[in-house]
Write an enzyme that holds these catalytic residues in place. Structure first.
Site, PDB file in Angstrom:
ATOM      1  N   ASP A  61      60.954  14.749  53.934  1.00 11.86           N
ATOM      2  CA  ASP A  61      61.463  13.393  53.894  1.00 11.86           C
ATOM      3  C   ASP A  61      60.738  12.567  52.835  1.00 11.86           C
ATOM      4  O   ASP A  61      59.532  12.348  52.921  1.00 11.86           O
ATOM      5  CB  ASP A  61      61.264  12.762  55.281  1.00 11.86           C
ATOM      6  CG  ASP A  61      61.894  11.397  55.373  1.00 11.86           C
ATOM      7  OD1 ASP A  61      63.120  11.333  55.331  1.00 11.86           O
ATOM      8  OD2 ASP A  61      61.152  10.406  55.446  1.00 11.86           O
ATOM      9  N   THR A  94      66.148   8.386  50.456  1.00 12.43           N
ATOM     10  CA  THR A  94      64.876   7.952  49.865  1.00 12.43           C
ATOM     11  C   THR A  94      64.501   8.790  48.652  1.00 12.43           C
ATOM     12  O   THR A  94      64.000   8.270  47.671  1.00 12.43           O
ATOM     13  CB  THR A  94      63.741   8.030  50.897  1.00 12.43           C
ATOM     14  OG1 THR A  94      63.722   9.342  51.446  1.00 12.43           O
ATOM     15  CG2 THR A  94      63.962   7.041  52.010  1.00 12.43           C
ATOM     16  N   THR A  95      64.780  10.093  48.727  1.00 10.89           N
ATOM     17  CA  THR A  95      64.450  10.948  47.589  1.00 10.89           C
ATOM     18  C   THR A  95      65.369  10.594  46.421  1.00 10.89           C
ATOM     19  O   THR A  95      64.903  10.420  45.285  1.00 10.89           O
ATOM     20  CB  THR A  95      64.630  12.432  47.959  1.00 10.89           C
ATOM     21  OG1 THR A  95      64.084  12.647  49.254  1.00 10.89           O
ATOM     22  CG2 THR A  95      63.935  13.328  46.969  1.00 10.89           C
ATOM     23  N   ASP A 386      66.815   9.542  60.999  1.00 15.49           N
ATOM     24  CA  ASP A 386      67.610   9.394  59.768  1.00 15.49           C
ATOM     25  C   ASP A 386      69.081   9.585  60.072  1.00 15.49           C
ATOM     26  O   ASP A 386      69.930   8.832  59.602  1.00 15.49           O
ATOM     27  CB  ASP A 386      67.195  10.439  58.721  1.00 15.49           C
ATOM     28  CG  ASP A 386      65.937  10.027  57.971  1.00 15.49           C
ATOM     29  OD1 ASP A 386      65.385   8.956  58.307  1.00 15.49           O
ATOM     30  OD2 ASP A 386      65.507  10.768  57.063  1.00 15.49           O
TER      31      ASP A 386
HETATM   32  P1  ADP Z   1      67.545  12.013  50.327  1.00 18.50           P
HETATM   33  O1  ADP Z   1      66.157  11.645  50.709  1.00 18.50           O
HETATM   34  O2  ADP Z   1      67.932  11.381  49.034  1.00 18.50           O
HETATM   35  O3  ADP Z   1      68.531  11.794  51.409  1.00 18.50           O
HETATM   36  P2  ADP Z   1      68.007  14.808  50.775  1.00 18.50           P
HETATM   37  O4  ADP Z   1      66.999  15.880  50.621  1.00 18.50           O
HETATM   38  O5  ADP Z   1      68.435  14.442  52.145  1.00 18.50           O
HETATM   39  O6  ADP Z   1      67.475  13.563  50.002  1.00 18.50           O
HETATM   40  O7  ADP Z   1      69.294  15.247  49.931  1.00 18.50           O
HETATM   41  C1  ADP Z   1      70.455  14.461  49.880  1.00 18.50           C
HETATM   42  C2  ADP Z   1      71.472  15.082  48.944  1.00 18.50           C
HETATM   43  O8  ADP Z   1      71.831  16.394  49.369  1.00 18.50           O
HETATM   44  C3  ADP Z   1      72.737  14.250  48.911  1.00 18.50           C
HETATM   45  O9  ADP Z   1      73.130  14.075  47.584  1.00 18.50           O
HETATM   46  C4  ADP Z   1      73.731  15.131  49.675  1.00 18.50           C
HETATM   47  O10 ADP Z   1      75.052  14.922  49.248  1.00 18.50           O
HETATM   48  C5  ADP Z   1      73.241  16.502  49.329  1.00 18.50           C
HETATM   49  N1  ADP Z   1      73.708  17.538  50.272  1.00 18.50           N
HETATM   50  C6  ADP Z   1      73.668  17.539  51.627  1.00 18.50           C
HETATM   51  N2  ADP Z   1      74.222  18.677  52.135  1.00 18.50           N
HETATM   52  C7  ADP Z   1      74.614  19.417  51.071  1.00 18.50           C
HETATM   53  C8  ADP Z   1      75.255  20.692  50.889  1.00 18.50           C
HETATM   54  N3  ADP Z   1      75.591  21.464  51.939  1.00 18.50           N
HETATM   55  N4  ADP Z   1      75.483  21.117  49.635  1.00 18.50           N
HETATM   56  C9  ADP Z   1      75.110  20.374  48.581  1.00 18.50           C
HETATM   57  N5  ADP Z   1      74.524  19.175  48.663  1.00 18.50           N
HETATM   58  C10 ADP Z   1      74.270  18.685  49.878  1.00 18.50           C
END
Ligand code: ADP
Ligand code: MG
Length: 519
Positions: A61, A94-95, A386
């Site tokens: 996270d 957040t990332t 989250d």
């Molecule tokens: P953040 O802290 O920004 O939420 P995450 O590590 O949760 O970072 O990653 C979020 C990103 O991952 C988003 O752009 C989301 O659309 C993408 N994402 C989630 N599930 C998938 C998937 N199955 N395939 C590709 N991208 C995905």
């Protein structure tokens, strides 16, 4: 004036000016953003953070990583704030927000080197961010957000998080049920949803409790462990002798008087217990202490009583059972009581928890998260919190957009088509913003083990010819595909907030040309 220089800063003030100030700020901001880059997306890696005292946090996270890192540089700290704001406002992304802010800074550095004035960069970035918000509006799904869609958004927020042995789809379903439970005409009451963790058992033992869980245990071993159709009292008081009485010096001159004093005490304690019993209480939650003798009378009368309940918990119990908190036991009346379908004490290792379920009002709901170790439950708790925020953001704050980088590709495309109309060097800044946005799909590709350049080219071509396209992670690799079909969706609010907060931080840092720090 002239002649003598004027000193307005004390001697041990440190001062960095002009380009030096800009470069060092930008470097610091970039470095922080770079740290979290490898955690982005479902195939992102985790970080292990070890504090001075040796405490270990393992997480994926972004906000948690940045919060746990001991960051001193003021500009770097602003990136940490981006993550914190993002977490506070929408609870996810957040990332995304911090990586974008870092890349906007890197691009600003290039522009400064090319002699683009900081003010021009700031204007260009703001212009581009407006175009980005338009693009987000355009790709927001019109479809009404039914439970299926809501579950997909929720699940997307959890893929890649350490959720133990439970699959994200099951968790997402549980989260959506919880959120729907707390939905009112004025939106979802976030405070009515609690995540409560308990180690032991696998994450798959995680379940939804329609009510609250009290961390405290019954005050007497002989009390009932389970009561159905319970009349529940919430008491903000001590069921104990008043302090004044305990401290009072008895002027005892003979045995009779001593006995009298003792029986007066007993009488008082008995009267407390009787007030509770007479009001028809089956279960009592007390914020203060319950004296042993009161506890034993209550136990004999078959009342389940819990003491040292925290104020927060007391409030939640009140909302669940529809009780009125009572501050003096003599005032307790039947109408102050609430009701619950069941109050049940369960044992977990050497801990006991009281589950209060099916309350008259039952506005509250608790996600009871389980996991083998504390690291698992901690990460599960973050993922669930989250996910709750994500579902609420999608439900209450403007729907969902395609994920997996598709929205970012649409944003960059929209900005690039808008640049022609922008005059002068500002155009360079607007273009730079679009290039910065590309870092997000590129990072998703990298973290999925795809070639980032090929993936980006492939994404753009597909976007041109077929419309929305994202990098769908699947097993150990990924492919270009339609995120809506694949069920990868993010709340629109998460993307909007990321664009806004990253732009704000990057433009603030780029504008600074003088750092004056007191030592
Ligand atoms: P953040 O802290 O920004 O939420 P995450 O590590 O949760 O970072 O990653 C979020 C990103 O991952 C988003 O752009 C989301 O659309 C993408 N994402 C989630 N599930 C998938 C998937 N199955 N395939 C590709 N991208 C995905
Ligand atoms: Mg996320």
């Amino acid at each position: 004036m002239g002649g003598q220089p004027m000193f307005i800063l004390s001697e041990d003030t440190e001062r960095t000016r002009g380009e030096d100030a800009q470069t060092s700020n930008i470097q610091a901001g970039k470095a922080v953003a770079e740290t979290v880059r490898t955690t982005l997306g479902p195939r992102g890696m985790d970080k292990m953070l070890v504090s001075d005292s040796g405490d270990v946090v393992i997480t994926n996270d972004g906000a948690t990583i940045l919060e746990e890192m001991d960051i001193e540089h003021p500009a770097a700290d602003m990136i940490v704030e981006v993550a914190a704001t993002q977490e506070e406002e929408v609870g996810d992304g957040t990332t995304t927000a911090s990586v974008l802010a870092g890349r906007l800074l890197a691009k600003a550095e290039d522009l400064l080197e090319d002699d683009v004035h900081p003010t021009t960069i700031v204007e260009g970035y703001h212009e581009a961010s407006r175009l980005a918000l338009d693009a987000i509006d355009e790709v927001t799904l019109d479809a009404t957000l039914d439970d299926d869609l809501l579950e997909q958004v929720t699940e997307s927020s959890m893929t890649g998080k350490g959720t133990g042995d439970i699959d994200a789809a099951t968790l997402a379903e549980t989260v959506v049920t919880a959120v729907k439970h707390a939905q009112t005409d004025d939106g979802v009451a976030r405070d009515d949803i609690t995540v409560r963790t308990q180690t032991g058992g696998g994450a798959s033992a995680t379940r939804l409790v329609e009510g609250v869980i009290s961390e405290e245990e019954p005050v007497h071993a002989e009390m009932p462990r389970s009561v159905s159709d319970a009349d529940v009292a919430v008491l903000d008081l001590d069921l104990d002798l008043q302090e004044a009485n305990i401290d009072a010096e008895y002027n005892v001159t003979d045995v009779d008087q001593l006995e009298q004093a003792i029986s007066a005490e007993e009488e008082e304690l008995r009267s407390y217990a009787e007030s509770v019993v007479d009001a028809g209480v089956d279960v009592a939650f007390v914020t203060g202490d319950i004296e042993d003798r009161v506890a034993s009378i209550l136990a004999k009368e078959g009342v389940l009583a819990v003491d040292s309940v925290s104020d927060d918990e007391a409030t939640r119990i009140t909302r669940t059972v529809g009780a009125t908190t009572v501050g003096s036991v003599k005032d307790l009346e039947a109408e102050d009581l609430g009701s619950a379908e069941t109050v049940r004490v369960e044992t977990f290792g050497d801990e006991e928890l009281a589950f209060i379920e099916g309350g008259a009002n039952a506005e509250t709901v608790t996600l009871f998260a389980r996991g083998g170790t504390e690291h698992v439950t901690d990460e599960l708790e973050r993922a669930l919190n989250d996910a709750i925020d994500v579902a609420i953001a999608a439900l209450d704050e403007g729907g969902a957009v395609p994920g997996a980088g598709a929205t970012e590709i649409a944003i960059a495309d929209q900005i690039r088509s808008g640049t022609a109309a922008i005059e002068g060097r500002k155009q360079l800044a607007v273009e730079a913003f679009a290039d910065a946005v590309d870092v997000l799909p590129r990072t998703l590709a990298e973290n999925t083990g795809m070639d980032p350049i090929d993936a980006l080219v492939d994404l753009r071509t597909t976007h041109e010819s077929e419309g929305l396209a994202g990098l769908i992670a699947e097993g150990q690799t990924g492919h270009v595909g339609d995120p809506i079909e694949a069920g990868v969706l993010d709340p629109a609010a998460v993307k909007r907030e990321a664009v806004e907060s990253a732009t704000e931080a990057a433009t603030m840092i780029a504008r600074i040309d003088d750092v004056i720090s007191a030592n």
